[in-house]
Scaffold this motif. Structure first.
Motif, mmCIF file in Angstrom:
data_model
loop_
_atom_site.group_PDB
_atom_site.id
_atom_site.type_symbol
_atom_site.label_atom_id
_atom_site.label_comp_id
_atom_site.label_asym_id
_atom_site.label_seq_id
_atom_site.Cartn_x
_atom_site.Cartn_y
_atom_site.Cartn_z
ATOM 1 N N GLU B 199 -10.452 -25.705 -3.167
ATOM 2 C CA GLU B 199 -10.282 -26.796 -2.210
ATOM 3 C C GLU B 199 -9.402 -27.893 -2.790
ATOM 4 O OE1 GLU B 199 -13.634 -29.113 -0.485
ATOM 5 O OE2 GLU B 199 -11.726 -29.968 0.251
ATOM 6 N N VAL B 200 -9.670 -28.240 -4.061
ATOM 7 C CA VAL B 200 -8.841 -29.254 -4.719
ATOM 8 C C VAL B 200 -7.397 -28.768 -4.787
ATOM 9 C CG1 VAL B 200 -8.431 -30.483 -6.893
ATOM 10 C CG2 VAL B 200 -10.779 -30.201 -6.048
ATOM 11 N N ARG B 201 -7.245 -27.464 -5.023
ATOM 12 C CA ARG B 201 -5.895 -26.883 -5.138
ATOM 13 C C ARG B 201 -5.049 -27.085 -3.872
ATOM 14 N NH1 ARG B 201 -2.656 -23.204 -7.685
ATOM 15 N NH2 ARG B 201 -1.655 -21.649 -6.365
ATOM 16 N N THR B 202 -5.719 -27.084 -2.713
ATOM 17 C CA THR B 202 -4.955 -27.287 -1.464
ATOM 18 C C THR B 202 -4.383 -28.707 -1.399
ATOM 19 O OG1 THR B 202 -6.874 -28.061 -0.214
ATOM 20 C CG2 THR B 202 -6.473 -25.686 -0.206
ATOM 21 N N LYS B 203 -4.921 -29.605 -2.228
ATOM 22 C CA LYS B 203 -4.420 -30.997 -2.206
ATOM 23 C C LYS B 203 -3.472 -31.269 -3.373
ATOM 24 C CE LYS B 203 -8.752 -32.122 -0.012
ATOM 25 N NZ LYS B 203 -10.163 -32.432 -0.259
ATOM 26 N N TRP B 204 -2.891 -30.222 -3.916
ATOM 27 C CA TRP B 204 -2.043 -30.331 -5.117
ATOM 28 C C TRP B 204 -1.014 -31.467 -5.032
ATOM 29 C CZ3 TRP B 204 -2.366 -27.467 -9.694
ATOM 30 C CH2 TRP B 204 -1.294 -27.635 -10.574
ATOM 31 N N PRO B 205 -0.169 -31.518 -3.949
ATOM 32 C CA PRO B 205 0.855 -32.574 -3.922
ATOM 33 C C PRO B 205 0.242 -33.977 -3.944
ATOM 34 C CG PRO B 205 1.270 -30.917 -2.225
ATOM 35 C CD PRO B 205 -0.103 -30.658 -2.763
ATOM 36 N N ALA B 206 -0.872 -34.162 -3.246
ATOM 37 C CA ALA B 206 -1.508 -35.482 -3.220
ATOM 38 C C ALA B 206 -2.006 -35.866 -4.612
ATOM 39 C CB ALA B 206 -2.665 -35.480 -2.220
ATOM 40 N N TYR B 207 -2.547 -34.888 -5.339
ATOM 41 C CA TYR B 207 -3.001 -35.173 -6.706
ATOM 42 C C TYR B 207 -1.827 -35.495 -7.623
ATOM 43 C CZ TYR B 207 -8.003 -34.560 -6.366
ATOM 44 O OH TYR B 207 -9.316 -34.761 -6.072
ATOM 45 N N GLN B 208 -0.720 -34.777 -7.453
ATOM 46 C CA GLN B 208 0.448 -35.062 -8.292
ATOM 47 C C GLN B 208 0.932 -36.498 -8.041
ATOM 48 O OE1 GLN B 208 2.003 -32.458 -10.566
ATOM 49 N NE2 GLN B 208 -0.133 -31.920 -10.244
ATOM 50 N N ARG B 209 0.928 -36.916 -6.778
ATOM 51 C CA ARG B 209 1.344 -38.290 -6.465
ATOM 52 C C ARG B 209 0.362 -39.302 -7.044
ATOM 53 N NH1 ARG B 209 2.527 -36.105 -1.392
ATOM 54 N NH2 ARG B 209 0.557 -36.902 -0.565
ATOM 55 N N ALA B 210 -0.934 -38.989 -6.947
ATOM 56 C CA ALA B 210 -1.942 -39.918 -7.480
ATOM 57 C C ALA B 210 -1.807 -40.033 -8.998
ATOM 58 C CB ALA B 210 -3.346 -39.442 -7.095
ATOM 59 N N TYR B 211 -1.544 -38.913 -9.678
ATOM 60 C CA TYR B 211 -1.319 -38.957 -11.126
ATOM 61 C C TYR B 211 -0.106 -39.820 -11.452
ATOM 62 C CZ TYR B 211 -4.686 -35.787 -13.312
ATOM 63 O OH TYR B 211 -5.830 -35.243 -13.849
ATOM 64 N N GLU B 212 0.973 -39.573 -10.717
ATOM 65 C CA GLU B 212 2.223 -40.289 -10.978
ATOM 66 C C GLU B 212 1.999 -41.797 -10.899
ATOM 67 O OE1 GLU B 212 5.921 -38.047 -9.854
ATOM 68 O OE2 GLU B 212 5.854 -39.584 -8.300
ATOM 69 N N SER B 213 1.308 -42.193 -9.854
ATOM 70 C CA SER B 213 1.059 -43.615 -9.634
ATOM 71 C C SER B 213 0.133 -44.187 -10.708
ATOM 72 C CB SER B 213 0.457 -43.780 -8.236
ATOM 73 O OG SER B 213 -0.112 -45.048 -8.095
ATOM 74 N N ALA B 214 -0.952 -43.466 -11.009
ATOM 75 C CA ALA B 214 -1.926 -43.956 -11.997
ATOM 76 C C ALA B 214 -1.313 -44.028 -13.391
ATOM 77 C CB ALA B 214 -3.163 -43.059 -12.007
ATOM 78 N N LEU B 215 -0.568 -43.004 -13.749
ATOM 79 C CA LEU B 215 0.034 -42.977 -15.079
ATOM 80 C C LEU B 215 1.038 -44.120 -15.246
ATOM 81 C CD1 LEU B 215 -1.441 -40.298 -15.320
ATOM 82 C CD2 LEU B 215 0.612 -39.267 -16.260
ATOM 83 N N SER B 216 1.847 -44.325 -14.229
ATOM 84 C CA SER B 216 2.831 -45.417 -14.299
ATOM 85 C C SER B 216 2.144 -46.763 -14.467
ATOM 86 C CB SER B 216 3.667 -45.473 -13.007
ATOM 87 O OG SER B 216 4.378 -44.282 -12.833
ATOM 88 N N ALA B 217 1.063 -46.953 -13.724
ATOM 89 C CA ALA B 217 0.421 -48.269 -13.693
ATOM 90 C C ALA B 217 -0.408 -48.554 -14.942
ATOM 91 C CB ALA B 217 -0.464 -48.377 -12.452
ATOM 92 N N THR B 218 -0.755 -47.519 -15.675
ATOM 93 C CA THR B 218 -1.692 -47.726 -16.800
ATOM 94 C C THR B 218 -1.122 -47.240 -18.132
ATOM 95 O OG1 THR B 218 -2.729 -45.591 -16.387
ATOM 96 C CG2 THR B 218 -3.730 -47.509 -15.304
ATOM 97 N N SER B 219 0.171 -46.934 -18.167
ATOM 98 C CA SER B 219 0.775 -46.566 -19.448
ATOM 99 C C SER B 219 1.210 -47.854 -20.123
ATOM 100 C CB SER B 219 1.970 -45.632 -19.228
ATOM 101 O OG SER B 219 2.421 -45.145 -20.480
ATOM 102 N N SER B 220 0.249 -48.525 -20.729
ATOM 103 C CA SER B 220 0.492 -49.849 -21.291
ATOM 104 C C SER B 220 1.050 -49.739 -22.699
ATOM 105 C CB SER B 220 -0.820 -50.626 -21.307
ATOM 106 O OG SER B 220 -1.797 -49.876 -22.015
ATOM 107 N N GLU B 221 1.485 -50.856 -23.196
ATOM 108 C CA GLU B 221 1.967 -50.924 -24.578
ATOM 109 C C GLU B 221 0.827 -50.526 -25.527
ATOM 110 O OE1 GLU B 221 4.787 -50.792 -26.898
ATOM 111 O OE2 GLU B 221 5.308 -51.505 -24.888
ATOM 112 N N HIS B 222 -0.388 -51.009 -25.249
ATOM 113 C CA HIS B 222 -1.518 -50.762 -26.151
ATOM 114 C C HIS B 222 -2.139 -49.384 -25.969
ATOM 115 C CE1 HIS B 222 -3.106 -52.892 -22.546
ATOM 116 N NE2 HIS B 222 -4.139 -52.084 -22.664
#
Lengths: 268, 268
Positions: B199-222
């Motif tokens: 079931e999660v697999r059917t939402k693959w593109p949405a998860y990729q977008r959520a990862y992209e957004s989360a990673l960008s927002a939380t890849s801090s200097e520290h």
């Protein structure tokens, strides 16, 4: 392989029955022994995978022993082939204020193994029938009450699916002297040394008596104690690895059966 | 050795910049790579010993990735030479009722590494900016608030002595299909499979977008994020082991100095 029977604590147990220098579980030359420890570690990993795949039962390994008796070394070598995913180590130190504010089994119950897991306790609830006894903080009646509480607690664990293996790492006072001296003399090992170890060492006979009494009172049918001759580190590792492997084999994990619902399923 | 720079998530990060099949950190033939992983695992063990001996700082390794991306396998191989004493794994599943009754960082804070320890989080607080985003349980404003809360939480950890290493195990959808199919087709692996994975697999593109957004927002200097190409298991292990070893080397542990108070002390 030697028999565990002699080392299993029975009714009229005396610590003096077991020679800390005994190497009954060492067979062949050093190379053969090292190979055997590694083979046992590999088998333990396979058994832990089955424990996890089954997802129903748990294993608890309790390690007790005087300072330098090799509790840390046991963990390192016996679990050298096991993924950290399946083994959870808890080290019990002098209780914190938060812990002292509860009964002495509270902090232990908090870290019992979960389904599919092997928990290793580096020291345990048994500290609470050793230190207070030696220090005279609790009287005989209270000590006896605690033995019964411990037996009840362990019965609960066993009845709810936990195999409990308890090992007392048995070294003699000379061996401890050498190990403490090595810590003092080796700069890279000094951080392991604490002046408190020397103080505890002066109470050696009292601790041996406290162990003898506690082991006798709590070596139950459901959770027996084993005394592990531990002057030889290799013997200690071999014997504990064999005991643990034997225990897990006896749990008779079945390889998971094929799930008919998944037959022929194609992932898209 | 390849450079980590390309894989470190920056401001305008797109997941499509990184090829899941990339094997930049694999050098030499298979045997050489296996040897290197083992050598890194040995070095990691030595560094963990120094971390423990120093007794001041901590390390947190966060592993995120889609189902079958290899989080368990990473733990097994990267820590294949480390004693379970020094590594504590926490696996975060769907929150329990107890956990849901607190803020989402509560269960994470409860299992941060203690002094001298490496903690590995198999999934993490990031699940709370992935699942609810994909499922539409939280809106953009709440998602943004959580990103900021996560950055603040991680800053606390870093400022109080924790090195935080965050890895996103990046596989492609085809690779996942093969791995899920292998679980279905292998009786001994079926227990790892859950219908929920499909079931999660059917939402693959949405998860990729959520990862992209989360990673960008939380890849801090520290606490930066690294994207680990993980179609190749060996590459995944090599890259994460190298990253972790590099991080611990940079902590510049000093070998403990001899304690003058212990000089010439004889144990009796």
């Amino acid at each position: 392989m030697a028999s565990f029977k002699k080392y299993r604590v029975g009714n009229k147990f005396k610590l003096s029955q077991i020679d800390p220098g005994d190497t009954a579980f060492c067979e062949g030359n050093e190379a053969a022994q090292r190979e055997e420890i590694d083979a046992l570690a590999v088998e333990l990993d396979e058994l832990q995978n089955l424990l996890h795949a089954e997802g129903k039962r748990k294993v608890l390994l309790v390690l007790q022993g005087m300072d330098t008796s090799g509790k840390d070394g046991t963990v390192r070598w016996v679990f050298s082939r096991t993924s950290p995913l399946g083994v959870r180590v808890a080290a019990f130190k002098a209780p914190t204020e938060e812990e002292r504010a509860r009964d002495y089994l509270w902090r232990c119950h908090a870290v019992v193994p979960r389904t599919g897991e092997i928990a290793v306790w580096n020291r345990s609830h048994y500290e609470d029938v050793l230190v207070p006894v030696v220090e005279g903080w609790i009287d005989k009646a209270e000590t006896k009450r605690r033995y019964a509480q411990i037996n009840d607690f362990e019965r609960l664990l066993v009845e709810t699916g936990t195999a409990v293996v308890k090992c007392m790492l048995h070294i003699d006072k000379d061996e401890q002297r050498e190990r403490l001296q090595a810590r003092i003399d080796t700069p890279g090992k000094q951080w392991k040394f604490s002046m408190g170890d020397l103080e505890v060492r002066t109470k050696w006979p009292a601790y041996q008596r406290a162990y003898e009494s506690a082991l006798s009172a709590t070596s139950s049918e459901h959770a027996p104690w084993y005394v592990i001759p531990a002057n030889s580190k290799r013997h200690r590792n071999l014997m504990i690895a064999q005991l643990l492997v034997k225990t897990l084999r006896q749990m008779k994990f079945k390889a998971p059966a094929p799930d008919p619902a998944l037959k022929g399923m194609i992932v898209k």
